[in-house]
Design an enzyme around this catalytic site. Structure first.
Site, PDB file in Angstrom:
ATOM      1  N   GLY A 199      66.685 -48.276 -57.728  1.00  0.00           N
ATOM      2  CA  GLY A 199      66.614 -48.318 -59.188  1.00  0.00           C
ATOM      3  C   GLY A 199      67.769 -47.563 -59.828  1.00  0.00           C
ATOM      4  O   GLY A 199      67.571 -46.461 -60.360  1.00  0.00           O
ATOM      5  N   TYR A 200      68.952 -48.149 -59.760  1.00  0.00           N
ATOM      6  CA  TYR A 200      70.131 -47.534 -60.381  1.00  0.00           C
ATOM      7  C   TYR A 200      70.462 -48.238 -61.714  1.00  0.00           C
ATOM      8  O   TYR A 200      70.412 -47.635 -62.769  1.00  0.00           O
ATOM      9  CB  TYR A 200      71.344 -47.662 -59.450  1.00  0.00           C
ATOM     10  CG  TYR A 200      71.511 -46.582 -58.394  1.00  0.00           C
ATOM     11  CD1 TYR A 200      70.432 -45.865 -57.903  1.00  0.00           C
ATOM     12  CD2 TYR A 200      72.774 -46.293 -57.879  1.00  0.00           C
ATOM     13  CE1 TYR A 200      70.605 -44.892 -56.926  1.00  0.00           C
ATOM     14  CE2 TYR A 200      72.957 -45.321 -56.907  1.00  0.00           C
ATOM     15  CZ  TYR A 200      71.874 -44.623 -56.436  1.00  0.00           C
ATOM     16  OH  TYR A 200      72.056 -43.665 -55.479  1.00  0.00           O
ATOM     17  N   SER A 201      70.813 -49.553 -61.614  1.00  0.00           N
ATOM     18  CA  SER A 201      71.345 -50.272 -62.779  1.00  0.00           C
ATOM     19  C   SER A 201      70.311 -50.437 -63.890  1.00  0.00           C
ATOM     20  O   SER A 201      69.113 -50.549 -63.624  1.00  0.00           O
ATOM     21  CB  SER A 201      71.830 -51.660 -62.371  1.00  0.00           C
ATOM     22  OG  SER A 201      72.718 -51.567 -61.300  1.00  0.00           O
ATOM     23  N   GLU A 246      86.499 -54.688 -59.888  1.00  0.00           N
ATOM     24  CA  GLU A 246      87.406 -53.959 -60.799  1.00  0.00           C
ATOM     25  C   GLU A 246      87.163 -52.445 -60.666  1.00  0.00           C
ATOM     26  O   GLU A 246      88.097 -51.650 -60.718  1.00  0.00           O
ATOM     27  CB  GLU A 246      87.156 -54.387 -62.256  1.00  0.00           C
ATOM     28  CG  GLU A 246      87.611 -55.798 -62.597  1.00  0.00           C
ATOM     29  CD  GLU A 246      86.651 -56.877 -62.088  1.00  0.00           C
ATOM     30  OE1 GLU A 246      85.556 -56.546 -61.589  1.00  0.00           O
ATOM     31  OE2 GLU A 246      87.031 -58.064 -62.175  1.00  0.00           O
ATOM     32  N   GLU A 264      76.457 -47.302 -49.185  1.00  0.00           N
ATOM     33  CA  GLU A 264      76.164 -48.693 -49.538  1.00  0.00           C
ATOM     34  C   GLU A 264      77.430 -49.540 -49.405  1.00  0.00           C
ATOM     35  O   GLU A 264      77.403 -50.627 -48.823  1.00  0.00           O
ATOM     36  CB  GLU A 264      75.639 -48.752 -50.983  1.00  0.00           C
ATOM     37  CG  GLU A 264      75.329 -50.168 -51.448  1.00  0.00           C
ATOM     38  CD  GLU A 264      74.793 -50.229 -52.887  1.00  0.00           C
ATOM     39  OE1 GLU A 264      74.781 -49.194 -53.573  1.00  0.00           O
ATOM     40  OE2 GLU A 264      74.397 -51.332 -53.294  1.00  0.00           O
TER      41      GLU A 264
HETATM   42  C1  LIG Z   1      72.624 -59.967 -56.703  1.00  0.00           C
HETATM   43  C2  LIG Z   1      72.672 -58.584 -57.277  1.00  0.00           C
HETATM   44  C3  LIG Z   1      71.881 -57.593 -56.705  1.00  0.00           C
HETATM   45  C4  LIG Z   1      71.873 -56.294 -57.243  1.00  0.00           C
HETATM   46  N1  LIG Z   1      71.014 -55.355 -56.717  1.00  0.00           N
HETATM   47  C5  LIG Z   1      70.905 -54.148 -57.320  1.00  0.00           C
HETATM   48  C6  LIG Z   1      69.920 -53.204 -56.882  1.00  0.00           C
HETATM   49  O1  LIG Z   1      69.162 -53.447 -55.929  1.00  0.00           O
HETATM   50  N2  LIG Z   1      69.828 -52.025 -57.542  1.00  0.00           N
HETATM   51  C7  LIG Z   1      70.645 -51.707 -58.583  1.00  0.00           C
HETATM   52  O2  LIG Z   1      70.513 -50.606 -59.118  1.00  0.00           O
HETATM   53  N3  LIG Z   1      71.583 -52.574 -59.026  1.00  0.00           N
HETATM   54  C8  LIG Z   1      71.720 -53.790 -58.428  1.00  0.00           C
HETATM   55  N4  LIG Z   1      72.662 -54.708 -58.890  1.00  0.00           N
HETATM   56  C9  LIG Z   1      73.442 -54.370 -60.077  1.00  0.00           C
HETATM   57  C10 LIG Z   1      74.904 -54.161 -59.834  1.00  0.00           C
HETATM   58  O3  LIG Z   1      75.144 -52.918 -59.220  1.00  0.00           O
HETATM   59  C11 LIG Z   1      75.628 -54.304 -61.186  1.00  0.00           C
HETATM   60  O4  LIG Z   1      75.510 -55.667 -61.576  1.00  0.00           O
HETATM   61  C12 LIG Z   1      77.074 -53.910 -61.123  1.00  0.00           C
HETATM   62  O5  LIG Z   1      77.192 -52.528 -60.965  1.00  0.00           O
HETATM   63  C13 LIG Z   1      77.844 -54.348 -62.384  1.00  0.00           C
HETATM   64  O6  LIG Z   1      77.208 -53.908 -63.528  1.00  0.00           O
HETATM   65  P1  LIG Z   1      76.839 -54.900 -64.735  1.00  0.00           P
HETATM   66  O7  LIG Z   1      76.163 -56.092 -64.150  1.00  0.00           O
HETATM   67  O8  LIG Z   1      76.129 -54.125 -65.763  1.00  0.00           O
HETATM   68  O9  LIG Z   1      78.231 -55.413 -65.283  1.00  0.00           O
HETATM   69  P2  LIG Z   1      79.205 -54.612 -66.255  1.00  0.00           P
HETATM   70  O10 LIG Z   1      79.305 -53.209 -65.824  1.00  0.00           O
HETATM   71  O11 LIG Z   1      78.787 -54.882 -67.658  1.00  0.00           O
HETATM   72  O12 LIG Z   1      80.571 -55.329 -65.948  1.00  0.00           O
HETATM   73  C14 LIG Z   1      80.924 -56.601 -66.522  1.00  0.00           C
HETATM   74  C15 LIG Z   1      82.360 -56.911 -66.110  1.00  0.00           C
HETATM   75  O13 LIG Z   1      83.250 -55.905 -66.649  1.00  0.00           O
HETATM   76  C16 LIG Z   1      84.013 -55.307 -65.623  1.00  0.00           C
HETATM   77  N5  LIG Z   1      84.206 -53.874 -65.877  1.00  0.00           N
HETATM   78  C17 LIG Z   1      83.251 -52.986 -66.192  1.00  0.00           C
HETATM   79  N6  LIG Z   1      83.789 -51.760 -66.324  1.00  0.00           N
HETATM   80  C18 LIG Z   1      85.106 -51.869 -66.060  1.00  0.00           C
HETATM   81  C19 LIG Z   1      86.201 -50.937 -66.019  1.00  0.00           C
HETATM   82  N7  LIG Z   1      86.011 -49.639 -66.254  1.00  0.00           N
HETATM   83  N8  LIG Z   1      87.419 -51.426 -65.724  1.00  0.00           N
HETATM   84  C20 LIG Z   1      87.614 -52.742 -65.463  1.00  0.00           C
HETATM   85  N9  LIG Z   1      86.622 -53.656 -65.500  1.00  0.00           N
HETATM   86  C21 LIG Z   1      85.386 -53.234 -65.785  1.00  0.00           C
HETATM   87  C22 LIG Z   1      83.212 -55.507 -64.357  1.00  0.00           C
HETATM   88  O14 LIG Z   1      83.987 -55.475 -63.200  1.00  0.00           O
HETATM   89  C23 LIG Z   1      82.587 -56.864 -64.591  1.00  0.00           C
HETATM   90  O15 LIG Z   1      83.496 -57.891 -64.244  1.00  0.00           O
HETATM   91  C24 LIG Z   1      72.706 -55.994 -58.346  1.00  0.00           C
HETATM   92  C25 LIG Z   1      73.518 -56.988 -58.904  1.00  0.00           C
HETATM   93  C26 LIG Z   1      73.505 -58.274 -58.385  1.00  0.00           C
HETATM   94  C27 LIG Z   1      74.378 -59.319 -59.028  1.00  0.00           C
END
Ligand SMILES: Cc1cc2nc3c(=O)[nH]c(=O)nc-3n(C[C@H](O)[C@H](O)[C@H](O)COP(=O)(O)OP(=O)(O)OC[C@H]3O[C@@H](n4cnc5c(N)ncnc54)[C@H](O)[C@@H]3O)c2cc1C
Length: 388
Positions: free
Chosen positions: A120-122, A371, A239
């Protein structure tokens, strides 16, 4: 490091291959019974059920070469289903930051695969910028219980998990990395609602988890209140190392070549077409380079170091390579890869090609988007500074 295999290494390789053969799943066998027996047998070999755990916690204490051999031998075998969250992610945090009581309470069930964990991170507003998470944990006046409120998203396998390790905010007065607290609680607790998210490939693996007044005893907090960011970051490095999937990619690449050879083009095959062959060759070179990076990382792990920021290189390149393999498999299957459904159309390997390709889009997002990995590499590996 030296990757020439010694006589002992070769003997170990034989032992691993024999073990995998002896304990292979036999069609018709009860899957769950086989799975539990496999882990039991691996444990009896002396920690083969937890290859990456240190010896003092029951791991095998292998040399880098032995880890390398295990990875390569197991990549082409059918292993029992296993989630990474307990053994690969939470366990190293418990070993480093958990109390002796917490280690005794949680590690045995993690090891026995009796308890499934989820991460439970995101949150809806905190993915790449994880430190801005808002799920609130308030400590009761008597200091015994946290009350947790908030929303977690993309939580893989939350719908089958027994427990969650969860980042919460206990203080929002300082820097956002401060005031984060790492809590553990059962998923069947009152106030937890899990709803599915169906991804592009049509699968249900991820979920939204709503937390309303969930009560968590203070004994379920890892380490100190407000220091969760440090523990969470360490876990991310474990991870990321685990997500590189290099051995699996080596097997998948060999399979891709075989599949491409089976697609006839006049007197030759798809594998003989220069454009396709060039893409496969580039992939092969990149994969080999990554393999050497992994070997360096294994060597430092064997010398006792926890994975560092170089795990971002493994994650970034490893997941891009996995995606390129999926894409070329899709290309090799051509139109047949697009067939959606149980009945195979065209060559057997094309079945599920499109689902596989679409699901692989997520590889460069989860565990920290590409990124973000590039940012970590620029700052912490290359030592670059942002220009003003
Ligand atoms: C299939 C799947 C399984 C997952 N499982 C888990 C899980 O079990 N537990 C959990 O906690 N999370 C989980 N996640 C979440 C995952 O860790 C996040 O989706 C990821 O960290 C990206 O965050 P976001 O989706 O909020 O995108 P955002 O952070 O909103 O990013 C959107 C876009 O902007 C870019 N971006 C963001 N910040 C920057 C920056 N500083 N510089 C350049 N580009 C940037 C990103 O690279 C991306 O392309 C999962 C995600 C997926 C798709």
């Amino acid at each position: 490091m030296d990757i020439n295999l010694s006589a002992e290494d070769l003997a170990f390789q034989d032992e691993v291959s024999q073990f995998l053969e002896e304990h292979a799943y036999k069609p018709g066998e009860d899957y769950n019974a086989w799975r539990m027996n496999w882990f039991k047998a691996a444990a009896e070999k002396g920690g083969w059920d937890v290859p990456k755990w240190p010896k003092e916690f029951g791991g095998p204490g292998w040399t880098p070469n032995q880890h390398y051999i295990w990875e390569r031998e197991t990549a082409s075998a059918v292993l029992p289903w296993d989630l990474p969250f307990g053994v690969g992610m939470l366990a190293p945090v418990l070993m480093r930051y958990g109390s002796r009581e917490q280690q005794d309470r949680f590690l045995p069930d993690i090891r026995a695969r009796k308890v499934n964990w989820c991460q439970g991170y995101s949150e809806p507003g905190a993915g790449s910028d994880l430190a801005s998470l808002k799920t609130k944990a308030e400590l009761s006046q008597d200091g015994t219980t946290y009350t947790v409120n908030g929303t977690k998203i993309w939580t893989t396998m939350a719908h089958i998990a027994d427990w969650i390790f969860c980042l919460t905010r206990t203080d929002d007065s300082g820097k956002k990395q401060e005031g984060i607290t790492f809590l553990l609680f059962p998923m069947k607790d009152p106030g937890i609602e899990v709803t599915p998210i169906i991804t592009l490939g049509g699968a249900h693996t991820v979920n939204t988890v709503y937390l309303s007044d969930v009560k968590v005893p203070v004994e379920n907090r890892i380490g100190e209140e407000g220091k969760g960011w440090t523990y969470a970051k360490g876990l991310l490095q474990h991870e990321r190392t685990g997500l590189a999937g290099i051995s699996r990619s080596l097997v998948a690449l060999a399979q891709l070549k075989e599949n491409a050879r089976s697609i006839k083009r006049g007197n030759a095959s798809l594998m003989d077409e220069p454009a396709f062959k060039t893409k496969v060759a580039r992939l092969e070179v990149d994969l080999q380079a990554l393999e050497f990076t992994e070997l360096r990382s294994l060597a430092s792990a064997a010398a006792g170091a926890a994975p560092g920021p170089e795990s971002s290189i493994l994650k970034l390149k490893g997941t891009e390579i996995q995606q390129r393999i999926q894409k070329l498999t899709l290309e090799a299957g051509g139109l047949h890869s697009a067939a959606w459904g149980a009945k195979p159309v065209g060559p057997g390997f094309a079945k599920g090609g499109m689902q596989g390709y679409l699901s692989s889009r997520a590889y460069t997002i989860y565990g920290g988007a590409s990124e973000v990995q590039r940012d970590v590499i620029a700052k912490n590996v290359l030592g670059l500074k942002r220009s003003k």
